[in-house]
Design an enzyme around this catalytic site. Structure first.
Site, PDB file in Angstrom:
ATOM      1  N   THR A  88      14.545  -6.742   7.892  1.00 61.13           N
ATOM      2  CA  THR A  88      14.407  -5.498   7.145  1.00 61.13           C
ATOM      3  C   THR A  88      15.684  -5.117   6.398  1.00 61.13           C
ATOM      4  OG1 THR A  88      15.062  -4.201   9.074  1.00 61.13           O
ATOM      5  CG2 THR A  88      12.698  -4.598   8.773  1.00 61.13           C
ATOM      6  N   LYS A  89      16.782  -5.832   6.650  1.00 64.69           N
ATOM      7  CA  LYS A  89      18.034  -5.529   5.934  1.00 64.69           C
ATOM      8  C   LYS A  89      18.768  -6.825   5.619  1.00 64.69           C
ATOM      9  CE  LYS A  89      20.179  -4.137  10.274  1.00 64.69           C
ATOM     10  NZ  LYS A  89      20.873  -3.065  10.960  1.00 64.69           N
TER      11      LYS A  89
ATOM     12  N   HIS B  81       0.861  -1.183   0.000  1.00 66.24           N
ATOM     13  CA  HIS B  81       0.000   0.000   0.000  1.00 66.24           C
ATOM     14  C   HIS B  81       0.895   1.230   0.000  1.00 66.24           C
ATOM     15  CE1 HIS B  81      -3.482  -2.445   1.027  1.00 66.24           C
ATOM     16  NE2 HIS B  81      -2.762  -2.999   1.979  1.00 66.24           N
TER      17      HIS B  81
END
Length: 193
Positions: free
Chosen positions: A172-173, A118
């Protein structure tokens, strides 16, 4: 009698899944195995390697929790799954590109997403507005990786070969090869044996 019924159920599930794959023009090897019915949505490209096991039934892996169905949502991207991969109740959303190497295990309820899904702008995501395309970046999971149950792999992440991701982690990394990562957000907690 019970074994005959189980064989009939397995055969029926396999035929339904093969019809789904063929209808969506998925490239796959005939050695693919299923437990339960696969969910496959979108018009993107999907390529599945040899000897892949897709569990979409809680009885096949009790650790799947409340997400018993494996779902591939590929609206326009390219999903590639290598050889000898096992997954249980996984949800993979591929807007751009998701690549899963060979000899990878995805624990129950693992989620892999290469996009935000989104818009991050509140004005553009309200009441069905499709003005903004969500940010997407490819996800790559190397060979011999193990991802624990209910972990999330987010956009732009590369997980190096032989890495281990702890259950419930949010990655996230990038994860270097051979490291163990866990937590939210995930960070290095050790080295793989």
């Amino acid at each position: 009698m019970k074994s005959i019924l189980l064989k009939v159920i397995y055969w029926w599930e396999r035929m339904v899944n093969l019809l789904i794959l063929r209808r969506k023009k998925v490239v796959f090897d005939k050695s693919i195995r299923f437990h339960g019915i696969l969910g496959l949505y979108g018009r993107g490209q999907v390529c599945i390697g040899k000897n892949v096991l897709i569990n979409s039934k809680e009885s096949a892996n009790p650790g799947m929790g409340c997400y018993p169905k494996t779902v591939f949502n590929v609206p326009g991207g390219r999903l590639t799954i290598g050889d000898d991969v096992g997954m249980s109740g996984a949800a993979i959303s591929c807007v751009e590109k998701v690549t899963i190497g060979s000899h990878v295990l995805l624990g129950g309820g693992v989620k892999i997403m290469d996009s935000d899904a989104h818009s991050l702008d509140f004005a553009k995501r309200g009441k069905g507005h499709k003005i903004d395309v969500p940010v997407s970046r490819p996800v790559t999971i190397g060979d011999h990786v193990f991802v624990g149950a209910n972990a999330m792999i987010l956009k732009g992440v590369t997980i190096g070969e032989k890495a281990i991701i702890g259950a419930g982690s949010v990655v996230t990394k990038d994860v270097p090869p051979g490291e163990i990562w866990g937590g939210n957000p995930a960070k290095k907690i050790g080295m793989a044996p």
